[in-house]
Design a protein around this motif. Structure first.
Motif, PDB file in Angstrom:
ATOM      1  N   ALA A 149      -4.035  -1.898   5.048  1.00  0.00           N
ATOM      2  CA  ALA A 149      -4.306  -2.016   3.615  1.00  0.00           C
ATOM      3  C   ALA A 149      -3.354  -3.007   2.946  1.00  0.00           C
ATOM      4  O   ALA A 149      -3.762  -3.806   2.098  1.00  0.00           O
ATOM      5  N   ALA A 150      -2.088  -2.987   3.329  1.00  0.00           N
ATOM      6  CA  ALA A 150      -1.116  -3.931   2.763  1.00  0.00           C
ATOM      7  C   ALA A 150      -1.452  -5.356   3.188  1.00  0.00           C
ATOM      8  O   ALA A 150      -1.356  -6.293   2.389  1.00  0.00           O
ATOM      9  N   HIS A 151      -1.866  -5.540   4.431  1.00  0.00           N
ATOM     10  CA  HIS A 151      -2.261  -6.867   4.913  1.00  0.00           C
ATOM     11  C   HIS A 151      -3.468  -7.374   4.133  1.00  0.00           C
ATOM     12  O   HIS A 151      -3.504  -8.531   3.695  1.00  0.00           O
ATOM     13  N   HIS A 152      -4.451  -6.523   3.934  1.00  0.00           N
ATOM     14  CA  HIS A 152      -5.639  -6.901   3.171  1.00  0.00           C
ATOM     15  C   HIS A 152      -5.255  -7.311   1.745  1.00  0.00           C
ATOM     16  O   HIS A 152      -5.755  -8.303   1.222  1.00  0.00           O
ATOM     17  N   SER A 153      -4.372  -6.559   1.144  1.00  0.00           N
ATOM     18  CA  SER A 153      -3.902  -6.873  -0.198  1.00  0.00           C
ATOM     19  C   SER A 153      -3.217  -8.238  -0.238  1.00  0.00           C
ATOM     20  O   SER A 153      -3.433  -9.042  -1.148  1.00  0.00           O
ATOM     21  N   ALA A 154      -2.392  -8.525   0.757  1.00  0.00           N
ATOM     22  CA  ALA A 154      -1.696  -9.820   0.817  1.00  0.00           C
ATOM     23  C   ALA A 154      -2.684 -10.964   1.027  1.00  0.00           C
ATOM     24  O   ALA A 154      -2.544 -12.022   0.409  1.00  0.00           O
ATOM     25  N   VAL A 155      -3.700 -10.768   1.871  1.00  0.00           N
ATOM     26  CA  VAL A 155      -4.714 -11.799   2.099  1.00  0.00           C
ATOM     27  C   VAL A 155      -5.433 -12.117   0.790  1.00  0.00           C
ATOM     28  O   VAL A 155      -5.642 -13.288   0.454  1.00  0.00           O
ATOM     29  N   GLU A 156      -5.801 -11.087   0.043  1.00  0.00           N
ATOM     30  CA  GLU A 156      -6.469 -11.312  -1.245  1.00  0.00           C
ATOM     31  C   GLU A 156      -5.591 -12.118  -2.196  1.00  0.00           C
ATOM     32  O   GLU A 156      -6.074 -13.014  -2.888  1.00  0.00           O
ATOM     33  N   LYS A 157      -4.297 -11.826  -2.212  1.00  0.00           N
ATOM     34  CA  LYS A 157      -3.381 -12.553  -3.093  1.00  0.00           C
ATOM     35  C   LYS A 157      -3.225 -14.012  -2.661  1.00  0.00           C
ATOM     36  O   LYS A 157      -3.185 -14.906  -3.504  1.00  0.00           O
ATOM     37  N   VAL A 158      -3.147 -14.261  -1.360  1.00  0.00           N
ATOM     38  CA  VAL A 158      -3.052 -15.645  -0.866  1.00  0.00           C
ATOM     39  C   VAL A 158      -4.326 -16.402  -1.239  1.00  0.00           C
ATOM     40  O   VAL A 158      -4.267 -17.542  -1.716  1.00  0.00           O
ATOM     41  N   MET A 159      -5.476 -15.786  -1.035  1.00  0.00           N
ATOM     42  CA  MET A 159      -6.736 -16.440  -1.354  1.00  0.00           C
ATOM     43  C   MET A 159      -6.840 -16.762  -2.843  1.00  0.00           C
ATOM     44  O   MET A 159      -7.318 -17.837  -3.223  1.00  0.00           O
ATOM     45  N   GLU A 160      -6.388 -15.867  -3.682  1.00  0.00           N
ATOM     46  CA  GLU A 160      -6.406 -16.114  -5.129  1.00  0.00           C
ATOM     47  C   GLU A 160      -5.473 -17.268  -5.488  1.00  0.00           C
ATOM     48  O   GLU A 160      -5.814 -18.126  -6.301  1.00  0.00           O
ATOM     49  N   GLU A 161      -4.317 -17.300  -4.862  1.00  0.00           N
ATOM     50  CA  GLU A 161      -3.352 -18.382  -5.110  1.00  0.00           C
ATOM     51  C   GLU A 161      -3.934 -19.727  -4.665  1.00  0.00           C
ATOM     52  O   GLU A 161      -3.808 -20.731  -5.366  1.00  0.00           O
ATOM     53  N   ILE A 162      -4.586 -19.754  -3.504  1.00  0.00           N
ATOM     54  CA  ILE A 162      -5.221 -20.978  -3.012  1.00  0.00           C
ATOM     55  C   ILE A 162      -6.308 -21.425  -3.981  1.00  0.00           C
ATOM     56  O   ILE A 162      -6.422 -22.610  -4.302  1.00  0.00           O
TER      57      ILE A 162
ATOM     58  N   SER B 202       0.853  -1.182   0.000  1.00  0.00           N
ATOM     59  CA  SER B 202       0.000   0.000   0.000  1.00  0.00           C
ATOM     60  C   SER B 202       0.889   1.231   0.000  1.00  0.00           C
ATOM     61  O   SER B 202       2.094   1.142   0.255  1.00  0.00           O
ATOM     62  N   GLY B 203       0.269   2.352  -0.286  1.00  0.00           N
ATOM     63  CA  GLY B 203       1.005   3.615  -0.280  1.00  0.00           C
ATOM     64  C   GLY B 203       2.121   3.644  -1.303  1.00  0.00           C
ATOM     65  O   GLY B 203       3.190   4.174  -1.032  1.00  0.00           O
ATOM     66  N   GLY B 204       1.878   3.066  -2.478  1.00  0.00           N
ATOM     67  CA  GLY B 204       2.922   3.050  -3.510  1.00  0.00           C
ATOM     68  C   GLY B 204       4.138   2.248  -3.079  1.00  0.00           C
ATOM     69  O   GLY B 204       5.264   2.677  -3.274  1.00  0.00           O
ATOM     70  N   ASN B 205       3.893   1.101  -2.454  1.00  0.00           N
ATOM     71  CA  ASN B 205       4.938   0.194  -1.954  1.00  0.00           C
ATOM     72  C   ASN B 205       5.689   0.733  -0.738  1.00  0.00           C
ATOM     73  O   ASN B 205       6.749   0.210  -0.402  1.00  0.00           O
ATOM     74  N   MET B 206       5.151   1.756  -0.069  1.00  0.00           N
ATOM     75  CA  MET B 206       5.801   2.232   1.159  1.00  0.00           C
ATOM     76  C   MET B 206       5.673   1.198   2.268  1.00  0.00           C
ATOM     77  O   MET B 206       6.537   1.099   3.126  1.00  0.00           O
ATOM     78  N   VAL B 207       4.569   0.426   2.239  1.00  0.00           N
ATOM     79  CA  VAL B 207       4.346  -0.631   3.218  1.00  0.00           C
ATOM     80  C   VAL B 207       4.124  -1.925   2.457  1.00  0.00           C
ATOM     81  O   VAL B 207       3.304  -1.977   1.536  1.00  0.00           O
ATOM     82  N   GLN B 208       4.872  -2.973   2.826  1.00  0.00           N
ATOM     83  CA  GLN B 208       4.713  -4.279   2.207  1.00  0.00           C
ATOM     84  C   GLN B 208       4.561  -5.326   3.307  1.00  0.00           C
ATOM     85  O   GLN B 208       5.316  -5.327   4.281  1.00  0.00           O
ATOM     86  N   VAL B 209       3.570  -6.208   3.129  1.00  0.00           N
ATOM     87  CA  VAL B 209       3.294  -7.278   4.083  1.00  0.00           C
ATOM     88  C   VAL B 209       3.330  -8.594   3.319  1.00  0.00           C
ATOM     89  O   VAL B 209       2.691  -8.721   2.284  1.00  0.00           O
ATOM     90  N   THR B 210       4.092  -9.577   3.828  1.00  0.00           N
ATOM     91  CA  THR B 210       4.183 -10.886   3.194  1.00  0.00           C
ATOM     92  C   THR B 210       3.545 -11.927   4.107  1.00  0.00           C
ATOM     93  O   THR B 210       3.841 -11.985   5.299  1.00  0.00           O
ATOM     94  N   LEU B 211       2.650 -12.737   3.511  1.00  0.00           N
ATOM     95  CA  LEU B 211       1.948 -13.786   4.237  1.00  0.00           C
ATOM     96  C   LEU B 211       2.250 -15.145   3.620  1.00  0.00           C
ATOM     97  O   LEU B 211       2.550 -15.233   2.432  1.00  0.00           O
ATOM     98  N   SER B 212       2.115 -16.187   4.435  1.00  0.00           N
ATOM     99  CA  SER B 212       2.238 -17.559   3.938  1.00  0.00           C
ATOM    100  C   SER B 212       0.868 -18.036   3.462  1.00  0.00           C
ATOM    101  O   SER B 212      -0.143 -17.353   3.647  1.00  0.00           O
ATOM    102  N   GLY B 213       0.847 -19.236   2.904  1.00  0.00           N
ATOM    103  CA  GLY B 213      -0.409 -19.833   2.459  1.00  0.00           C
ATOM    104  C   GLY B 213      -1.350 -20.161   3.603  1.00  0.00           C
ATOM    105  O   GLY B 213      -2.538 -20.377   3.391  1.00  0.00           O
TER     106      GLY B 213
END
Length: 100
Positions: A72-85, A33-44
Motif C-alpha cells: 500500500a505504501a509503494h502504491h501511494s508513492a507511485v501515485e505521488k511520483v506519477m502526479e509529480e511527473i 500506509s498504516g498511519g505512517n507505520m510504513v513509508q516507501v520513497t521512490l525516485s522519478g
C-alpha cells in the motif's frame, strides 16, 4: 507547413525531453500506509530509494499484514511520483501525457 520550421520545432521538443529527463532524476516521493507505520520513497524513475518501518508493525506473527502495508505504501508513492511527473511535464512542455 514549412519543413525547416518542423525541424526547428522537433529540436526544441528534443531539448525539452532532455530537460524533462534531468528533472525526473530530482523527483522523490514518499508514500505511506498504516498511519505512517510504513513509508516507501521512490525516485522519478520509480527506483526504490528507502523503506522505513515503525518497529510496532514488525510482528513475526502477522507477516501478511506487513506485506500489505508495504504494498500500500509503494502504491501511494507511485501515485505521488506519477502526479509529480504529470505536473512537471505539463509545466515544462505544455503537454499533458495521457495515462498519467
Amino acid at each position: 507547413m514549412n519543413p525547416f520550421e518542423l525541424m526547428k520545432n522537433l529540436k526544441n521538443f528534443e531539448g525539452k525531453m532532455q530537460d524533462m529527463k534531468a528533472e525526473l532524476a530530482t523527483i522523490k516521493a514518499t508514500g505511506s500506509s498504516g498511519g505512517n507505520m510504513v513509508q516507501v520513497t521512490l525516485s522519478g524513475q520509480f527506483e526504490l530509494l528507502d523503506i522505513k518501518l515503525d518497529p510496532i508493525c514488525v510482528d513475526n506473527r502477522d507477516v501478511p499484514m506487513l506485506q500489505d502495508l508495504i504494498k500500500a505504501a509503494h502504491h501511494s508513492a507511485v501515485e505521488k511520483v506519477m502526479e509529480e511527473i504529470k505536473q512537471k511535464s505539463t509545466s515544462m512542455m505544455g503537454i499533458n501525457i495521457p495515462g498519467l
